[in-house]
Design an enzyme around this catalytic site. Structure first.
Site, PDB file in Angstrom:
ATOM      1  N   GLU A   1      54.680  63.954  47.789  1.00  0.00           N
ATOM      2  CA  GLU A   1      55.658  63.459  48.990  1.00  0.00           C
ATOM      3  C   GLU A   1      56.789  63.290  48.613  1.00  0.00           C
ATOM      4  O   GLU A   1      57.610  62.131  48.511  1.00  0.00           O
ATOM      5  CB  GLU A   1      54.944  62.030  49.272  1.00  0.00           C
ATOM      6  CG  GLU A   1      53.591  61.743  49.642  1.00  0.00           C
ATOM      7  CD  GLU A   1      53.296  60.484  49.987  1.00  0.00           C
ATOM      8  OE1 GLU A   1      53.907  59.481  49.891  1.00  0.00           O
ATOM      9  OE2 GLU A   1      52.295  60.136  50.821  1.00  0.00           O
TER      10      GLU A   1
ATOM     11  N   GLU B   1      45.678  62.985  52.202  1.00  0.00           N
ATOM     12  CA  GLU B   1      45.324  61.493  51.907  1.00  0.00           C
ATOM     13  C   GLU B   1      44.989  60.855  53.452  1.00  0.00           C
ATOM     14  O   GLU B   1      46.009  60.871  54.033  1.00  0.00           O
ATOM     15  CB  GLU B   1      46.753  60.898  51.267  1.00  0.00           C
ATOM     16  CG  GLU B   1      46.948  61.303  49.976  1.00  0.00           C
ATOM     17  CD  GLU B   1      48.143  60.544  49.247  1.00  0.00           C
ATOM     18  OE1 GLU B   1      48.480  59.614  49.831  1.00  0.00           O
ATOM     19  OE2 GLU B   1      48.742  61.121  48.214  1.00  0.00           O
TER      20      GLU B   1
HETATM   21  C1  GAL Z   1      50.937  57.781  49.634  1.00  0.00           C
HETATM   22  C2  GAL Z   1      50.957  58.283  47.917  1.00  0.00           C
HETATM   23  C3  GAL Z   1      49.711  57.706  47.464  1.00  0.00           C
HETATM   24  C4  GAL Z   1      49.349  56.417  47.424  1.00  0.00           C
HETATM   25  C5  GAL Z   1      49.452  56.289  48.810  1.00  0.00           C
HETATM   26  C6  GAL Z   1      49.022  54.663  49.317  1.00  0.00           C
HETATM   27  O1  GAL Z   1      52.044  57.750  50.195  1.00  0.00           O
HETATM   28  O2  GAL Z   1      51.057  59.635  48.134  1.00  0.00           O
HETATM   29  O3  GAL Z   1      50.145  58.200  46.100  1.00  0.00           O
HETATM   30  O4  GAL Z   1      50.707  55.624  46.883  1.00  0.00           O
HETATM   31  O5  GAL Z   1      50.362  56.393  49.674  1.00  0.00           O
HETATM   32  O6  GAL Z   1      48.570  54.508  50.703  1.00  0.00           O
END
Ligand code: GAL
Length: 682
Positions: free
Chosen positions: A159, A335
């Site tokens: 990110e 994610e």
């Molecule tokens: C994202 C990140 C992850 C985790 C997640 C939690 O932004 O890539 O590592 O922190 O959020 O929602």
């Protein structure tokens, strides 16, 4: 599962394996759990596991002393269960020993303060010493795992720009910026002229005399900021490219190509994603619908309360479509929110069915994989309140059954409806130009607090969606052929217009909806001599003489508001006073008699920011003129057209009856319940 491979021609190892994935941190758990985890992942229907993106301190506990054993073993355990791996380079988290040795790696905030070690993303993209260490760890990692058959893809870093980390005001950034400027302008007189430094005695004697634009007494020169934003973006791009080059070299001998991805975030504009997209194979992004609704939405409390367990019905789709455009059409969700998160002002639990809905929605926008964050909830550290697919004690979370259901449904559909999974960049019927430099320009010079580039684009996107139109994004340097693929192309807020674009507007068959604030600056951030929108009169015989910005409570009503509404609607936030020449026609006027919408051949020009009612009615009319069929969907009901398929989804609490006459029901029912998903074949 492997069903996606038939739609891909490029011999990628990833899309032969991909469907459902999970983010997994074996280093957080006792080894005794690893085998059971791998088995359970397979049983759930997961085929892809992302590993290691924050693990530098474990991989290299001391300078030059590596420990690969734990990662070797964990990859073997997963691979033995038939799972494929996306390996993350660990550069989002430089270890403490590295920071202590080279404190200059740390980024500097706009206030001039160094940001400290103790969370993540604590590095400055301009730090040469950090870049060398990143190249070293990535080389070690890529050489070790590059040819491993189970490692089907790589993720660079994690990110970029999340937590506002693209920009840094360090000494390293200053030196690199001066060099960047010297390369761009060659001679300091050219820079002084381009920026207009005669103003306020800002003339610089040399490139070495230029400073960063933070910490000035009052506003710095917008041209100075604009070049600093361009420079900042280029730093992210070159940082990423250093990693992709290493990974490509180390994976070149493989029979099946290992794809490279980066996981982008939502509503992030610190760098040009199209430029990073050029160096990776398959963009991905991290989709947190409930976190985004509370944390990154412009909607009022009433809207957020309505959708607090479902998310904004258009926010996810916009990013699916944007990041599909950033690559060549292949993309994935790295994610996916699996339950309540921990980082928004409020963190409600998703309504039953929403995790499945979000997953289906991604696939209907062309996602090659949907990967959930994370496998098991961590009982310790910063994200202990963030859900996983398993509870901290390894029992299944309430949402795991939804994911299993989704996995089964995908498998069934893949057996009969393989075409549904065809990936293409161009699947929509209308297009919106998305331009990162325009986002920088209007952040630098909003002129009115409410002027936000993303919000403007989002309004157009949402209006199209509410009319049932499927949208593609194109970049500002899209070709004539790309334009001609669509009946309508929108370019809201595009800050500068090039000669190439003018040629395209003159030749394209698409109806081009331009404005507001179109072509209102030169690339050097000055007002164009011929005045905005800076198009030749034969294209658009309009000149903007004056602009005004308005507070959110002001609406400039149209002269002919429909009586069926009990309120007036029209322009908000931004309005341009224009003169209209003989070649153009005013098609809509404000109550005060001034032009609101102007037409000339295939161009339509908006002299302001239409509010929701005006925008919906206008797009409906224009779409009708172009022969596009529109619907009128309630705000929580959305449909995505993909070839001969339609995916209907319900973000609202109310049931909705789909007109499915003549269509085949592949998934779900024509009665679309709250959180429901219906896939139709037309
Ligand atoms: C994202 C990140 C992850 C985790 C997640 C939690 O932004 O890539 O590592 O922190 O959020 O929602």
């Amino acid at each position: 599962m492997g069903f996606l491979m038939t739609t891909q021609k490029n011999n990628s190892a990833l899309n032969k394996a991909a469907t459902l994935g999970v983010c997994y941190y074996p280093e957080h758990w006792d080894r005794a759990k690893w085998q059971g985890d791998a088995e359970q992942m397979r049983e759930v229907g997961i085929t892809l596991v992302r590993l290691a993106e924050f693990s530098w301190a474990l991989l290299e506990p001391e300078a030059g002393k590596y420990d690969w054993q734990w990662l070797d073993d964990s990859i073997e355990t997963l691979a033995n269960e038939g799972l494929s791996i996306i390996l993350g380079t660990p550069t989002a988290t430089p270890p403490k020993w590295l920071i202590d040795t080279y404190p200059e790696i740390l980024p500097v905030g706009i206030d001039g303060q160094v940001k400290k070690f103790g969370s993540r993303r604590h590095y400055c993209f301009s730090s040469e010493v950090y870049r060398q260490h990143c190249q070293r760890i990535v080389t070690e990692m890529a050489n070790r795992y590059g040819e491993h058959p189970a490692v089907v893809a790589w993720q660079t870093d994690n990110e970029y720009d999340c937590h506002d980390t693209a920009v840094s005001y360090s000494d390293a950034a200053l030196k690199a910026f001066q060099l960047w400027l010297a390369n761009k302008y060659a001679d300091i007189t050219a820079l002084n002229k381009a920026w207009g430094n005669v103003f306020w005695s800002m003339t610089y004697p040399s490139f070495a005399a230029i400073e960063l634009p933070n910490q000035t007494v009052t506003e710095a020169n917008p041209a100075h900021w604009m070049d600093f934003r361009r420079f900042t973006s280029d730093q992210v791009v070159s940082f990423n490219r250093e990693q992709t080059e290493i990974i490509r070299l180390a994976t070149a001998a493989r029979a099946e190509k290992a794809d490279i991805t980066h996981n982008f975030m939502g509503r992030i504009f610190g760098f040009d994603h199209f430029d990073v997209g050029n160096d990776i194979d398959i963009p991905s992004w991290d989709s947190y619908p409930l976190g985004f609704l509370e944390d990154r939405s412009d909607h009022d409390r009433a809207f957020r309360d309505k959708f607090y367990r479902a998310g904004d019905p258009d926010f996810q789709a916009l990013h699916h479509d944007l990041y599909r455009a950033v690559g060549d059409g292949r993309w994935g969700v790295m994610e996916q929110q699996p339950g309540p998160v921990n980082w928004a002002p409020y963190n409600p639990a998703p309504r039953a069915g929403m995790v499945r809905l979000w997953s289906w929605e991604a696939v209907a926008h062309g996602a090659e994989f949907v990967s959930y964050f994370r496998w098991r909830q961590a009982p310790f550290a910063q994200e202990q309140m963030h859900a996983g697919l398993l509870l901290p004690n390894s029992e299944p979370s309430p949402y795991l059954p939804e994911i299993q259901q989704f996995a089964k449904e995908l498998q069934q559909v893949s057996q009969t409806d393989i075409d549904f999974f065809a990936t293409s960049r161009e699947t929509g019927s209308v297009a919106i130009v998305f331009d990162y430099p325009s986002a920088w320009a209007w952040e630098i010079q909003p002129q009115g607090q409410a002027f936000d580039y993303f919000a403007l684009v989002f309004d157009v996107y949402r209006a199209c969606r509410s009319l049932g139109l499927s949208v593609d994004f194109i970049s500002a340097d899209a070709t004539l052929a790309q334009y001609n693929r669509y009946k309508m192309v929108f370019a809201p807020g595009l800050f500068t217009v090039t000669e190439e674009q003018q040629a395209i507007f003159a030749e394209t068959t698409a109806c081009c909806v331009l404005g507001p604030r179109f072509g209102s600056k030169t690339k050097d951030f000055s007002i164009p001599e011929s005045l905005p929108p800076n198009l030749s009169e034969s294209l658009l015989d309009v000149k903007v003489q004056q602009v005004e910005s308005l507070s959110p409570d002001t609406v400039l009503p149209l002269a002919d508001c429909d009586a069926e509404y009990d309120y007036e609607y029209g322009l908000q936030y931004w309005r341009e006073y224009v003169t209209v020449g003989s070649q153009a026609t005013v098609t809509q006027v404000l109550a005060d008699g001034s032009a609101a919408v102007i037409e000339q051949q295939n161009i339509r020009y908006l002299t302001g920011w239409p509010d929701e009612t005006m925008l919906n009615k206008l797009i409906k009319t224009l779409a009708g003129e172009q022969g596009l069929k529109t619907l009128e969907l309630p705000e929580g009901i959305r449909v995505r057209q993909l070839g001969s398929y339609q995916l209907w989804i319900n973000y609202s609490d109310d049931n909705y009856e789909i007109d499915s006459a003549g269509a085949e029901l592949i998934v779900g029912d024509s009665l679309l319940m709250a959180s429901g998903v219906t896939l139709l074949k037309i």
